[in-house]
Design a protein around this motif. Structure first.
Motif, PDB file in Angstrom:
ATOM      1  N   PHE A  38       0.832  -1.199   0.000  1.00 34.80           N
ATOM      2  CA  PHE A  38       0.000   0.000   0.000  1.00 34.80           C
ATOM      3  C   PHE A  38       0.864   1.244   0.000  1.00 34.80           C
ATOM      4  N   SER A  40       0.285   5.762  -0.873  1.00 38.27           N
ATOM      5  CA  SER A  40      -0.635   6.823  -1.256  1.00 38.27           C
ATOM      6  C   SER A  40       0.153   8.033  -1.720  1.00 38.27           C
ATOM      7  N   ILE A  47      -5.254   3.161   5.675  1.00 36.98           N
ATOM      8  CA  ILE A  47      -6.405   2.379   5.244  1.00 36.98           C
ATOM      9  C   ILE A  47      -6.601   1.244   6.238  1.00 36.98           C
ATOM     10  N   SER A  61       0.692   4.146   4.614  1.00 39.88           N
ATOM     11  CA  SER A  61       1.407   4.234   3.353  1.00 39.88           C
ATOM     12  C   SER A  61       2.828   3.695   3.522  1.00 39.88           C
ATOM     13  N   ALA A  77     -10.598   2.994   2.556  1.00 39.15           N
ATOM     14  CA  ALA A  77      -9.779   4.210   2.617  1.00 39.15           C
ATOM     15  C   ALA A  77     -10.633   5.351   3.152  1.00 39.15           C
TER      16      ALA A  77
END
Length: 83
Positions: A38, A40, A47, A61, A77
């Motif tokens: 993951f 971002s 998340i 992240s 999210a």
């Protein structure tokens, strides 16, 4: 995959004659996992990931988690982020 207990080895299938007493035969499987990464952009958010029937786990992240192959995942999210 291999067998343990009263019969051991890796041959599949196994066959034989049942003795007059009880037997224990165990099929041993390796759990196959896949990595869920993951990230971002442009802001760091968190998340949650729910794997199967397990409780949801937060993931930031840059973090990752290993998920068993074939398992259902639900990723949530935030609907808003602040910078």
């Amino acid at each position: 995959m291999n067998w343990s207990g009263d019969i051991t080895g890796t041959e599949n299938p196994i066959s034989g004659t049942m003795p007059p007493t009880e037997m224990t035969i165990i099929a041993n499987y390796a759990l196959v996992t896949r990595r869920l990464n993951f990230s971002s952009t442009p802001v760091a958010v968190q998340i949650t990931v729910k794997v199967g029937a397990n409780p949801a786990v937060p993931l930031n992240s840059g973090q990752y988690m290993d998920v068993p192959e074939g398992e259902t995942i639900v990723v949530t999210a935030p609907t808003e982020v602040t910078t």
